[in-house]
Design a protein around this motif. Structure first.
Motif, PDB file in Angstrom:
ATOM      1  N   LYS A 138      28.219  41.016  31.266  1.00 54.35           N
ATOM      2  CA  LYS A 138      29.528  40.650  31.810  1.00 54.35           C
ATOM      3  C   LYS A 138      30.192  41.881  32.443  1.00 54.35           C
ATOM      4  O   LYS A 138      30.813  41.780  33.492  1.00 54.35           O
ATOM      5  CB  LYS A 138      30.416  40.041  30.733  1.00 54.35           C
TER       6      LYS A 138
ATOM      7  N   VAL B 119      34.590  36.283  38.370  1.00 56.28           N
ATOM      8  CA  VAL B 119      34.025  36.170  37.029  1.00 56.28           C
ATOM      9  C   VAL B 119      35.096  35.579  36.122  1.00 56.28           C
ATOM     10  O   VAL B 119      36.236  36.034  36.138  1.00 56.28           O
ATOM     11  CB  VAL B 119      33.606  37.555  36.471  1.00 56.28           C
TER      12      VAL B 119
ATOM     13  N   ILE C 152      27.613  33.197  32.836  1.00 60.92           N
ATOM     14  CA  ILE C 152      27.456  34.664  32.894  1.00 60.92           C
ATOM     15  C   ILE C 152      26.244  35.137  32.101  1.00 60.92           C
ATOM     16  O   ILE C 152      25.780  36.247  32.307  1.00 60.92           O
ATOM     17  CB  ILE C 152      28.729  35.409  32.424  1.00 60.92           C
TER      18      ILE C 152
END
Length: 72
Positions: A6, A27, A63
Motif C-alpha cells: 500500500k 488509492v 490493493i
C-alpha cells in the motif's frame, strides 16, 4: 521486482501489471485505480500499432492484488 505494498501505491511509483507500466490514479483503504500513462481512465487501448485487440487503459483492483509489482 516485488509485489506492491500500500505504501508503494501511495508513494506514486509506477506499477507493473500484466506486462505493462501503469501510473496510480488513486488509492483507497482497499482498492487502487491504475491507468496507462497518457491515456484516459475507462477507455480502451490497442497496445501495438494497427493492433487488432485492445486492453483496458485502467484497472480498479484490490490493493492486495498479487499481480501488482514495483521495482525494488
Amino acid at each position: 521486482m516485488k509485489q506492491a505494498s500500500k505504501d508503494d501505491l501511495i508513494s506514486g511509483k509506477q506499477i507493473y501489471f500484466r506486462g505493462y507500466i501503469y501510473n496510480v490514479l488513486w488509492v483507497s483503504d482497499s482498492k487502487v485505480k491504475i491507468v496507462l500513462p497518457g491515456h484516459h481512465p475507462n477507455s480502451w487501448v490497442s497496445p501495438y500499432p494497427a493492433g487488432t485487440y485492445t486492453i483496458p487503459a485502467s484497472w480498479e483492483l484490490p490493493i492486495t492484488h498479487p499481480e501488482l509489482y514495483v521495482m525494488n
